[in-house]
Write a protein that holds these residues in place. Structure first.
Motif, PDB file in Angstrom:
ATOM      1  N   LEU A  28      13.230 -61.429  32.950  1.00 44.22           N
ATOM      2  CA  LEU A  28      14.199 -61.306  31.755  1.00 44.22           C
ATOM      3  C   LEU A  28      13.841 -60.273  30.452  1.00 44.22           C
ATOM      4  CD1 LEU A  28      14.501 -65.135  31.676  1.00 44.22           C
ATOM      5  CD2 LEU A  28      16.246 -63.325  32.084  1.00 44.22           C
ATOM      6  N   ASP A  29      12.314 -60.170  30.305  1.00 44.22           N
ATOM      7  CA  ASP A  29      11.989 -58.993  29.591  1.00 44.22           C
ATOM      8  C   ASP A  29      12.465 -57.769  29.898  1.00 44.22           C
ATOM      9  OD1 ASP A  29      10.833 -60.909  27.715  1.00 44.22           O
ATOM     10  OD2 ASP A  29       8.773 -60.554  28.339  1.00 44.22           O
ATOM     11  N   GLU A  30      12.075 -57.419  31.300  1.00 41.74           N
ATOM     12  CA  GLU A  30      12.702 -56.033  31.610  1.00 41.74           C
ATOM     13  C   GLU A  30      14.142 -55.711  31.672  1.00 41.74           C
ATOM     14  OE1 GLU A  30      12.314 -52.323  33.099  1.00 41.74           O
ATOM     15  OE2 GLU A  30      10.695 -53.565  32.578  1.00 41.74           O
ATOM     16  N   LEU A  31      15.010 -57.014  31.808  1.00 40.61           N
ATOM     17  CA  LEU A  31      16.469 -56.873  31.440  1.00 40.61           C
ATOM     18  C   LEU A  31      16.764 -56.458  30.073  1.00 40.61           C
ATOM     19  CD1 LEU A  31      17.851 -59.742  33.687  1.00 40.61           C
ATOM     20  CD2 LEU A  31      18.421 -57.339  34.109  1.00 40.61           C
ATOM     21  N   ARG A  32      15.937 -57.206  29.068  1.00 42.37           N
ATOM     22  CA  ARG A  32      16.148 -56.823  27.906  1.00 42.37           C
ATOM     23  C   ARG A  32      15.878 -55.344  27.232  1.00 42.37           C
ATOM     24  NH1 ARG A  32      13.776 -61.923  27.887  1.00 42.37           N
ATOM     25  NH2 ARG A  32      15.333 -63.789  27.260  1.00 42.37           N
ATOM     26  N   ARG A  33      14.942 -54.896  27.908  1.00 41.95           N
ATOM     27  CA  ARG A  33      14.375 -53.335  27.753  1.00 41.95           C
ATOM     28  C   ARG A  33      15.427 -52.291  28.360  1.00 41.95           C
ATOM     29  NH1 ARG A  33       9.427 -55.516  28.597  1.00 41.95           N
ATOM     30  NH2 ARG A  33       9.254 -55.115  30.785  1.00 41.95           N
ATOM     31  N   ALA A  34      16.070 -52.938  29.582  1.00 43.61           N
ATOM     32  CA  ALA A  34      17.488 -52.122  30.096  1.00 43.61           C
ATOM     33  C   ALA A  34      18.293 -52.195  28.908  1.00 43.61           C
ATOM     34  CB  ALA A  34      17.736 -52.680  31.360  1.00 43.61           C
ATOM     35  N   GLY A  35      18.606 -53.101  28.217  1.00 39.88           N
ATOM     36  CA  GLY A  35      19.592 -53.075  27.080  1.00 39.88           C
ATOM     37  C   GLY A  35      19.323 -52.140  25.893  1.00 39.88           C
ATOM     38  N   GLU A  36      18.095 -51.606  25.944  1.00 40.07           N
ATOM     39  CA  GLU A  36      17.747 -50.846  24.479  1.00 40.07           C
ATOM     40  C   GLU A  36      18.063 -49.578  24.785  1.00 40.07           C
ATOM     41  OE1 GLU A  36      13.473 -51.447  24.322  1.00 40.07           O
ATOM     42  OE2 GLU A  36      14.015 -53.650  23.876  1.00 40.07           O
ATOM     43  N   VAL A  37      18.710 -48.928  25.990  1.00 39.17           N
ATOM     44  CA  VAL A  37      18.945 -47.560  26.362  1.00 39.17           C
ATOM     45  C   VAL A  37      20.332 -47.525  26.993  1.00 39.17           C
ATOM     46  CG1 VAL A  37      18.112 -45.602  27.528  1.00 39.17           C
ATOM     47  CG2 VAL A  37      16.413 -47.068  26.584  1.00 39.17           C
ATOM     48  N   THR A  38      21.125 -46.756  26.442  1.00 33.75           N
ATOM     49  CA  THR A  38      22.262 -46.011  27.201  1.00 33.75           C
ATOM     50  C   THR A  38      21.986 -44.695  27.717  1.00 33.75           C
ATOM     51  OG1 THR A  38      23.551 -47.463  25.976  1.00 33.75           O
ATOM     52  CG2 THR A  38      24.872 -45.955  27.107  1.00 33.75           C
ATOM     53  N   LEU A  39      21.868 -44.749  28.978  1.00 30.28           N
ATOM     54  CA  LEU A  39      21.933 -43.198  29.570  1.00 30.28           C
ATOM     55  C   LEU A  39      22.988 -42.245  29.015  1.00 30.28           C
ATOM     56  CD1 LEU A  39      20.463 -44.208  33.032  1.00 30.28           C
ATOM     57  CD2 LEU A  39      19.222 -43.707  31.190  1.00 30.28           C
ATOM     58  N   GLU A  40      22.686 -41.109  29.027  1.00 28.78           N
ATOM     59  CA  GLU A  40      23.494 -40.225  28.511  1.00 28.78           C
ATOM     60  C   GLU A  40      24.591 -40.000  29.628  1.00 28.78           C
ATOM     61  OE1 GLU A  40      24.361 -36.659  25.832  1.00 28.78           O
ATOM     62  OE2 GLU A  40      22.384 -37.649  26.030  1.00 28.78           O
ATOM     63  N   GLY A  41      25.839 -39.990  29.299  1.00 31.52           N
ATOM     64  CA  GLY A  41      26.955 -39.885  30.043  1.00 31.52           C
ATOM     65  C   GLY A  41      27.695 -41.280  30.459  1.00 31.52           C
ATOM     66  N   TYR A  42      26.747 -42.339  30.216  1.00 30.29           N
ATOM     67  CA  TYR A  42      27.270 -43.847  30.426  1.00 30.29           C
ATOM     68  C   TYR A  42      27.672 -44.350  29.104  1.00 30.29           C
ATOM     69  CZ  TYR A  42      25.133 -43.610  35.186  1.00 30.29           C
ATOM     70  OH  TYR A  42      24.953 -42.907  36.314  1.00 30.29           O
ATOM     71  N   ARG A  43      28.596 -45.324  29.415  1.00 32.99           N
ATOM     72  CA  ARG A  43      29.233 -45.831  28.247  1.00 32.99           C
ATOM     73  C   ARG A  43      28.685 -47.295  27.798  1.00 32.99           C
ATOM     74  NH1 ARG A  43      35.503 -44.808  28.881  1.00 32.99           N
ATOM     75  NH2 ARG A  43      35.746 -46.957  28.461  1.00 32.99           N
ATOM     76  N   ILE A  44      27.717 -47.828  28.962  1.00 35.37           N
ATOM     77  CA  ILE A  44      27.265 -49.222  28.768  1.00 35.37           C
ATOM     78  C   ILE A  44      25.793 -49.048  29.116  1.00 35.37           C
ATOM     79  CG2 ILE A  44      29.197 -50.362  29.121  1.00 35.37           C
ATOM     80  CD1 ILE A  44      28.485 -51.042  31.898  1.00 35.37           C
ATOM     81  N   THR A  45      24.788 -49.896  28.652  1.00 35.54           N
ATOM     82  CA  THR A  45      23.462 -49.924  29.202  1.00 35.54           C
ATOM     83  C   THR A  45      23.130 -50.542  30.547  1.00 35.54           C
ATOM     84  OG1 THR A  45      23.088 -52.137  28.265  1.00 35.54           O
ATOM     85  CG2 THR A  45      22.894 -50.406  26.827  1.00 35.54           C
ATOM     86  N   ARG A  46      22.065 -50.395  31.003  1.00 36.66           N
ATOM     87  CA  ARG A  46      21.734 -50.898  32.242  1.00 36.66           C
ATOM     88  C   ARG A  46      21.736 -52.432  32.345  1.00 36.66           C
ATOM     89  NH1 ARG A  46      17.391 -47.530  31.903  1.00 36.66           N
ATOM     90  NH2 ARG A  46      15.958 -49.204  32.212  1.00 36.66           N
ATOM     91  N   LEU A  47      21.326 -52.907  31.104  1.00 37.33           N
ATOM     92  CA  LEU A  47      21.599 -54.446  31.037  1.00 37.33           C
ATOM     93  C   LEU A  47      23.020 -54.924  31.207  1.00 37.33           C
ATOM     94  CD1 LEU A  47      20.685 -57.394  30.363  1.00 37.33           C
ATOM     95  CD2 LEU A  47      20.673 -56.662  28.187  1.00 37.33           C
ATOM     96  N   GLU A  48      24.105 -54.186  30.464  1.00 41.10           N
ATOM     97  CA  GLU A  48      25.283 -54.500  30.364  1.00 41.10           C
ATOM     98  C   GLU A  48      25.765 -54.264  31.798  1.00 41.10           C
ATOM     99  OE1 GLU A  48      26.547 -53.370  26.021  1.00 41.10           O
ATOM    100  OE2 GLU A  48      26.187 -51.640  27.354  1.00 41.10           O
ATOM    101  N   HIS A  49      25.510 -53.403  32.683  1.00 41.89           N
ATOM    102  CA  HIS A  49      25.953 -53.334  34.150  1.00 41.89           C
ATOM    103  C   HIS A  49      25.491 -54.492  34.797  1.00 41.89           C
ATOM    104  CE1 HIS A  49      26.685 -51.439  37.867  1.00 41.89           C
ATOM    105  NE2 HIS A  49      25.288 -51.600  38.140  1.00 41.89           N
TER     106      HIS A  49
END
Length: 190
Positions: A28-49
């Motif tokens: 769950l901590d790793e998922l939260r970290r994935a929500g801290e970054v939106t990769l350039e070109g994407y409109r959502i974070t990895r968490l949101e995906h």
């Protein structure tokens, strides 16, 4: 390690239990970290995906293993973007049915159907798995839950909704044959 005694290893086994019990919390901590970054070109974070994929799976009537598999199918992306599918599968493999782990492990090559031709790659590379019993599930997983889950306007359920599911899955006994059900291919949706 070769000089350790049985007593040494039994002691270590006992000392590791608290760490193993926190696996869900680390995921769950790793998922939260994935929500801290939106990769350039994407409109959502990895968490949101991941949340969007899991939301779609749940709304389709998928079972717990498929929902958690959808949520975590890209959990390895932060550390291993070139082989995130295999890393993600290894995170969940001890705790979910084998077919769910297989689909997560292979979703990267199946996703190429949607974009590989834009790079001059083989968009049908997945066909080498055509005779595998999980082929259809992986193709459907990608179509229903993965490739469609980059929509910033989708009504996505929050991580808090999925936290109990993650805890339940990672509380299972690792590699329990009754959970893994080796050889059984489940339905993606009810």
């Amino acid at each position: 390690m070769k000089d350790g005694t049985r007593e040494d290893y039994l002691l270590l086994e006992e000392k590791e239990k608290p760490f193993l019990a926190l696996t869900a919390a680390r995921v769950l901590d790793e998922l939260r970290r994935a929500g801290e970054v939106t990769l350039e070109g994407y409109r959502i974070t990895r968490l949101e995906h991941g949340l969007q994929s899991a939301t779609r799976a749940e709304r389709d009537g998928a079972d717990l293993d498929w929902i958690v598999g959808a949520l975590l199918h890209d959990i390895g992306d932060g550390l291993a973007p070139q082989n995130h599918d295999r890393m993600s599968a290894e995170v969940i493999r001890p705790f979910v049915r084998w077919d769910v782990a297989w689909v997560v492990e292979h979703h990267g090559i199946f996703q190429m159907l949607y974009y590989a031709h834009h790079y001059g790659w083989d968009r049908n590379a997945r066909d080498r798995f055509r005779n595998h019993p999980c082929f259809d599930n992986c193709a459907e997983f990608c179509e229903r839950w993965d490739q469609s889950s980059f929509d910033p306007d989708y009504d996505t359920l929050p991580l808090e909704h999925f936290e109990p599911m993650v805890v339940e899955v990672f509380s299972r006994k690792a590699y329990d044959k009754a959970v893994l059900q080796e050889g059984y291919v489940s339905r993606l949706v009810a």
